[in-house]
Scaffold this active site. Structure first.
Site, PDB file in Angstrom:
ATOM      1  N   ARG A 104      43.414 -23.301  18.681  1.00  0.00           N
ATOM      2  CA  ARG A 104      44.076 -23.309  19.999  1.00  0.00           C
ATOM      3  C   ARG A 104      45.297 -24.220  19.915  1.00  0.00           C
ATOM      4  O   ARG A 104      45.178 -25.441  19.897  1.00  0.00           O
ATOM      5  CB  ARG A 104      43.100 -23.750  21.090  1.00  0.00           C
ATOM      6  CG  ARG A 104      41.911 -22.787  21.218  1.00  0.00           C
ATOM      7  CD  ARG A 104      41.011 -23.153  22.368  1.00  0.00           C
ATOM      8  NE  ARG A 104      41.655 -22.930  23.654  1.00  0.00           N
ATOM      9  CZ  ARG A 104      41.763 -23.841  24.620  1.00  0.00           C
ATOM     10  NH1 ARG A 104      41.291 -25.048  24.437  1.00  0.00           N
ATOM     11  NH2 ARG A 104      42.349 -23.537  25.750  1.00  0.00           N
ATOM     12  N   THR A 151      22.850 -17.472  37.869  1.00  0.00           N
ATOM     13  CA  THR A 151      22.704 -18.000  39.229  1.00  0.00           C
ATOM     14  C   THR A 151      22.238 -16.941  40.220  1.00  0.00           C
ATOM     15  O   THR A 151      21.456 -17.232  41.138  1.00  0.00           O
ATOM     16  CB  THR A 151      24.051 -18.589  39.711  1.00  0.00           C
ATOM     17  OG1 THR A 151      24.376 -19.670  38.850  1.00  0.00           O
ATOM     18  CG2 THR A 151      23.980 -19.091  41.133  1.00  0.00           C
ATOM     19  N   ASP A 181      19.485 -18.904  31.703  1.00  0.00           N
ATOM     20  CA  ASP A 181      20.788 -19.437  32.091  1.00  0.00           C
ATOM     21  C   ASP A 181      21.728 -18.960  30.981  1.00  0.00           C
ATOM     22  O   ASP A 181      21.377 -19.021  29.797  1.00  0.00           O
ATOM     23  CB  ASP A 181      20.716 -20.967  32.117  1.00  0.00           C
ATOM     24  CG  ASP A 181      22.008 -21.594  32.625  1.00  0.00           C
ATOM     25  OD1 ASP A 181      21.953 -22.259  33.664  1.00  0.00           O
ATOM     26  OD2 ASP A 181      23.060 -21.435  31.970  1.00  0.00           O
ATOM     27  N   SER A 182      22.907 -18.496  31.335  1.00  0.00           N
ATOM     28  CA  SER A 182      23.749 -17.881  30.305  1.00  0.00           C
ATOM     29  C   SER A 182      24.256 -18.878  29.267  1.00  0.00           C
ATOM     30  O   SER A 182      24.815 -18.474  28.247  1.00  0.00           O
ATOM     31  CB  SER A 182      24.912 -17.116  30.926  1.00  0.00           C
ATOM     32  OG  SER A 182      25.921 -17.991  31.357  1.00  0.00           O
TER      33      SER A 182
HETATM   34  N1  ASP Z   1      24.650 -21.740  34.727  1.00  0.00           N
HETATM   35  C1  ASP Z   1      24.731 -20.418  35.321  1.00  0.00           C
HETATM   36  C2  ASP Z   1      24.706 -19.413  34.195  1.00  0.00           C
HETATM   37  O1  ASP Z   1      25.704 -19.186  33.566  1.00  0.00           O
HETATM   38  C3  ASP Z   1      25.968 -20.300  36.141  1.00  0.00           C
HETATM   39  C4  ASP Z   1      26.155 -18.980  36.850  1.00  0.00           C
HETATM   40  O2  ASP Z   1      25.453 -18.022  36.720  1.00  0.00           O
HETATM   41  O3  ASP Z   1      27.110 -18.922  37.628  1.00  0.00           O
HETATM   42  O4  ASP Z   1      23.677 -18.842  33.939  1.00  0.00           O
END
Ligand code: ASP
Length: 350
Positions: free
Chosen positions: A254, A21, A65-66
């Site tokens: 879990r 983000t 995006d992660s």
């Molecule tokens: N969807 C984004 C990501 O993980 C969320 C973030 O960066 O806060 O790349």
């Protein structure tokens, strides 16, 4: 502590931009946030020019995006850090928050005997937005990555996440909030540093390193693991299909509370068969805080009997990364189980 001395020589930090983000902008067609390149980020951060630290940058092309983070990209991060290890005082990784705790956990195992800071950060609002949390997170992470102690060693020689005024051990972190600026917490471990007007380091809780030893990078990770959450009413056939997957080598189970499971003979039987086949089953709690104590209740005694190993107070992210790491390095499940029980780099409290 007065850090003026630490800044008398210009410290060097390598800033690695993977995406997330912090560097995103809105796609005019869809309205959705998408990763933009590093130039966009720098344009929105005039403060960059005033930093006391020399910064070089490296960017993932394309930034991601992660949610798309992968084992190959973890290995890429290890490669970048290894190739540049002697040139920099520390490393800051800009990363999406969604999988940041997984990456931080994985890197903590993959960078053995790390003696320099590797700090992951990002933001909840893009850097171009007025109320962004990205600027403070990024600027403070760079400062933290370059601070030295009285002996000239890195103050925080470990993989950390910095977010919203808190420096946390990477393999203890969990993303706790999808909206708030306090995206991360380490429920089972104290903060390493609180960044208020001054930095307040919790020195006692920072890893003690042997600075004479070289850092040893590891690249191999085996993804054949599954995270498997118990719940009332869990069905035998579905569990059987998961546990009997031929490639499966590790399960993060879990469980409830302090490590408990439904007392169903079929469940114990399936788990026993899986451990007998060489699958490593690690018991961690669904609670965010506290530790597994197998045998405390009848409802967990049976898991111990089935050959399951305790994950102590591990986060799910760390247990997954540790299993992948150990499976990537060892074929003998007994070695993997023994090492799952050992505190390798501050990931569990024994
Ligand atoms: N969807 C984004 C990501 O993980 C969320 C973030 O960066 O806060 O790349």
């Amino acid at each position: 502590m007065n850090h003026d001395k630490a800044y008398s020589r210009k410290n060097k930090v390598l800033l690695i931009y993977t995406g997330g983000t912090i560097g995103m902008g809105r796609n005019p067609m869809t309205g959705a946030l998408e990763p933009l390149n590093f130039e966009h980020l720098i344009e929105n951060l005039p403060e960059f020019a005033y930093l006391q630290t020399d910064i070089d940058t490296y960017q993932f092309t394309p930034p991601i995006d992660s949610s798309d983070m992968s084992l190959r990209r973890w290995a890429q991060l290890v490669r970048i850090i290894t190739d540049n290890y002697n040139k920099y005082d520390g490393f800051v990784i800009l990363h999406g928050t969604d999988t940041m705790a997984y990456t931080a956990s994985a890197l903590s195992f993959m960078l053995e005997n790390l003696t320099k800071p590797v700090i992951l950060t990002g933001s909840q609002l893009p850097i171009g937005q007025l109320r962004t949390d990205g600027k403070e997170n990024l600027v403070t992470s760079i400062e933290l990555a370059s601070i030295k102690d009285e002996e000239g060693h890195a103050m925080v020689p470990e993989v950390c996440i910095y977010f919203n005024g808190r420096l946390l051990r990477g393999n203890r972190c969990t993303k706790q909030n999808a909206d708030g600026f306090d995206a991360f917490n380490s429920f089972n471990y104290p903060h390493l540093c609180d960044a208020g007007v001054e930095f307040s380091f919790n020195k006692h809780y920072i890893l003690k390193r042997d600075f004479t030893k070289p850092m040893i990078p590891h690249f191999a990770m085996d993804p054949n693991v599954v995270v498997f959450s118990l719940f009332p009413g869990i069905q035998q056939n579905i569990v059987r299909h998961v546990l009997e997957a031929p490639e499966l080598r590790g399960i993060v189970l879990r469980s409830f509370g302090s490590g408990n499971a439904p007392q169903k003979p079929w469940l114990q039987q399936l788990l026993k068969e899986a451990t007998r086949r060489g699958v490593t089953v690690v018991n961690i709690s669904q609670c965010v805080a506290g530790s597994v104590k197998m045998g405390r209740y009848e409802a967990s005694y049976q898991l111990k009997e089935a050959g399951i190993v305790t994950g102590y107070d591990s986060t799910v992210e760390s247990a997954v990364a540790k299993l992948m790491f150990l499976q990537g390095h060892y074929t003998d499940c007994n070695v993997i189980r023994t090492l799952m029980n050992r505190n390798l780099c501050g990931e569990i409290t024994k």
